[in-house]
Scaffold this motif. Sequence first.
Motif, PDB file in Angstrom:
ATOM      1  N   SER A   1      -3.276   4.300  -3.518  1.00 36.03           N
ATOM      2  CA  SER A   1      -3.091   5.728  -3.254  1.00 36.03           C
ATOM      3  C   SER A   1      -4.022   6.592  -4.093  1.00 36.03           C
ATOM      4  O   SER A   1      -4.566   7.595  -3.617  1.00 36.03           O
ATOM      5  CB  SER A   1      -1.631   6.108  -3.524  1.00 36.03           C
ATOM      6  OG  SER A   1      -1.419   7.482  -3.310  1.00 36.03           O
ATOM      7  N   ASP A   2      -4.238   6.185  -5.343  1.00 35.12           N
ATOM      8  CA  ASP A   2      -5.051   6.978  -6.271  1.00 35.12           C
ATOM      9  C   ASP A   2      -6.551   6.712  -6.150  1.00 35.12           C
ATOM     10  O   ASP A   2      -7.340   7.274  -6.900  1.00 35.12           O
ATOM     11  CB  ASP A   2      -4.616   6.692  -7.715  1.00 35.12           C
ATOM     12  CG  ASP A   2      -3.235   7.250  -8.027  1.00 35.12           C
ATOM     13  OD1 ASP A   2      -2.724   8.057  -7.226  1.00 35.12           O
ATOM     14  OD2 ASP A   2      -2.665   6.863  -9.066  1.00 35.12           O
TER      15      ASP A   2
ATOM     16  N   THR B   1       4.267  -2.217  -7.243  1.00 31.09           N
ATOM     17  CA  THR B   1       4.314  -0.757  -7.338  1.00 31.09           C
ATOM     18  C   THR B   1       3.019  -0.209  -7.918  1.00 31.09           C
ATOM     19  O   THR B   1       2.475   0.793  -7.428  1.00 31.09           O
ATOM     20  CB  THR B   1       5.505  -0.324  -8.209  1.00 31.09           C
ATOM     21  OG1 THR B   1       6.717  -0.792  -7.605  1.00 31.09           O
ATOM     22  CG2 THR B   1       5.564   1.189  -8.344  1.00 31.09           C
ATOM     23  N   SER B   2       2.505  -0.864  -8.943  1.00 25.24           N
ATOM     24  CA  SER B   2       1.248  -0.407  -9.542  1.00 25.24           C
ATOM     25  C   SER B   2       0.076  -0.622  -8.594  1.00 25.24           C
ATOM     26  O   SER B   2      -0.872   0.158  -8.582  1.00 25.24           O
ATOM     27  CB  SER B   2       0.998  -1.105 -10.876  1.00 25.24           C
ATOM     28  OG  SER B   2       0.858  -2.503 -10.706  1.00 25.24           O
TER      29      SER B   2
ATOM     30  N   ASN C   1       8.980  -3.298  -1.670  1.00 19.79           N
ATOM     31  CA  ASN C   1       7.574  -3.329  -2.062  1.00 19.79           C
ATOM     32  C   ASN C   1       6.650  -3.370  -0.852  1.00 19.79           C
ATOM     33  O   ASN C   1       5.568  -2.756  -0.863  1.00 19.79           O
ATOM     34  CB  ASN C   1       7.286  -4.530  -2.956  1.00 19.79           C
ATOM     35  CG  ASN C   1       7.849  -4.378  -4.357  1.00 19.79           C
ATOM     36  OD1 ASN C   1       8.377  -5.328  -4.924  1.00 19.79           O
ATOM     37  ND2 ASN C   1       7.753  -3.182  -4.930  1.00 19.79           N
TER      38      ASN C   1
ATOM     39  N   GLN D   1       6.326   0.124   0.283  1.00 25.65           N
ATOM     40  CA  GLN D   1       5.474   0.884  -0.650  1.00 25.65           C
ATOM     41  C   GLN D   1       4.002   0.639  -0.376  1.00 25.65           C
ATOM     42  O   GLN D   1       3.197   1.576  -0.330  1.00 25.65           O
ATOM     43  CB  GLN D   1       5.778   0.457  -2.092  1.00 25.65           C
ATOM     44  CG  GLN D   1       7.001   1.089  -2.720  1.00 25.65           C
ATOM     45  CD  GLN D   1       7.144   0.621  -4.167  1.00 25.65           C
ATOM     46  OE1 GLN D   1       6.902  -0.538  -4.486  1.00 25.65           O
ATOM     47  NE2 GLN D   1       7.547   1.536  -5.035  1.00 25.65           N
TER      48      GLN D   1
ATOM     49  N   ALA E   1       0.846   3.306   1.258  1.00 19.82           N
ATOM     50  CA  ALA E   1      -0.078   3.772   0.214  1.00 19.82           C
ATOM     51  C   ALA E   1      -1.202   4.625   0.773  1.00 19.82           C
ATOM     52  O   ALA E   1      -1.607   5.618   0.155  1.00 19.82           O
ATOM     53  CB  ALA E   1      -0.635   2.576  -0.558  1.00 19.82           C
TER      54      ALA E   1
ATOM     55  N   GLN F   1       0.209   2.218  -6.076  1.00 22.08           N
ATOM     56  CA  GLN F   1      -0.271   3.443  -6.730  1.00 22.08           C
ATOM     57  C   GLN F   1      -1.788   3.428  -6.864  1.00 22.08           C
ATOM     58  O   GLN F   1      -2.458   4.447  -6.658  1.00 22.08           O
ATOM     59  CB  GLN F   1       0.373   3.590  -8.103  1.00 22.08           C
ATOM     60  CG  GLN F   1       0.181   4.970  -8.736  1.00 22.08           C
ATOM     61  CD  GLN F   1       0.873   6.070  -7.943  1.00 22.08           C
ATOM     62  OE1 GLN F   1       2.049   5.948  -7.598  1.00 22.08           O
ATOM     63  NE2 GLN F   1       0.141   7.134  -7.624  1.00 22.08           N
TER      64      GLN F   1
END
Length: 346
Positions: free
Chosen positions: A46-47, A39-40, A86, A89, A93, A43
Motif C-alpha cells: 500500500s505504501d 500485515t506488514s 490476512n 488484507q 492493498a 502495508q
Amino acid sequence: MPNQHDILCAITWQNDQLHLLDQRKLPQEHQLMALSSATSVAQAISDMVVRGAPAIGITAAYGVVLASKAAYAADPNHWQTLIETNMQQLAQARPTAVNLVWALQRMRGCFAKISGNPVPSLLEEAQGIQQEDIDANRQMGDLGASLLPSDCQVLTHCNAGALATGGYGTALGVIRSAHAAGKISQVYADETRPWLQGARLTAWELLQDNIPVTLLADGAAAALMQQKRINWIIVGADRITANGDVANKIGTYSLAVLARQHGIKFMVVAPTSTIDMNLESGNQIIIEERAMTEILMIGGQSIAPNGAKAWNPSFDVTPAALVDVIVTEKGVVKPPTTERLATLMK
C-alpha cells in the motif's frame, strides 16, 4: 560477470523473512526492509515500498507464506481459517494490479493439497512464481526486441524494469534485450509524476546497465515526437482486459494518443498473469485514487498554496485501438482484439 539486472532484485526471501528494497528511497538510498508478518507486507504494498504489477503479486505470495506461518503456530488444525483475514488484507492493498489477486488465488490453490506445516509448500510456490516471472520477462524481452528496427529510439513511462518484477523487467526487459542486440540508440524516460518512478527508478536501472537514457518532463513527450526523435513507445501494464484495453501508470493514455497522432508505434509488455479475461473492457477496471498530498507536495515540501485540492488517479486506461502490439511470454498479439487475446489465453 553478471549484468546488474541479474543481481538487482527488489524482492528476496532470507532467514524466514521477506526482504524488500524500499523503492521510495531510491536512488539516494539502497535500503532493505525485513518483513515478518502478512500485515506488514500488505502495508508495504500500500505504501509503495514495492510497486509494479508483477512485483506486487510476488510480494503478496510471500505474504501468504508469512501468514501461514503465524496461523499454523496459533492453531495447526485451523490455519486455513485463521489465514483468511490476512488474505483479505493482502488483496485490498492495491486494487488495480490484477497480478495481486492472481498470485493470491494461485497460493490458495495449494491449500487443499497441504497436510501438516504449510510453510515449506507455500514458500516453494511463492519462489516458483518469482522464478517464472523472471523467465517470462526474458522471453518477452526477446520477443519484443525482435519487433524493433535497428538504430531504434524508444520512450518509456514509469518503471517496468527489474524493480517492478521478479527481475529483468517487462518494458525494460525489451529495452535490455534490444540494447544487447545492438538495436537501441537512445532511450528516453518520462519523469512520471507524482512518484517520479521514471526519474528515480528507470533512469537509475538503465544506467546500471550502461544503457544511454535521457530524462524528460512528462509534458515534453509531445514535442519529442513532433521532432521525430522517437520510433517506439514501450510500456508495461497493471491490468489488460479481454478486449485489449490497458491500465497502466497515469500518463500512459496520453502517450498512446500522441503516438497515434505522430505515427509512432505503441508496445505494451506484460505477462499473461496481467491479462484479466473476466473483465470485458477497461471501463470495468477499478482505478486507484491516492492521497492529494502526493500531488501537492514533492519530497515533503509543499508546492501548492494552502487550500488547493488535487485529483490523483494512479492509473489510466489506454483503449486497445491505440495499442499496436501486446507482448507476453506466450506470444505477441498484434494488434490486440478480443478474439486474439482469447486465443492466446487458451
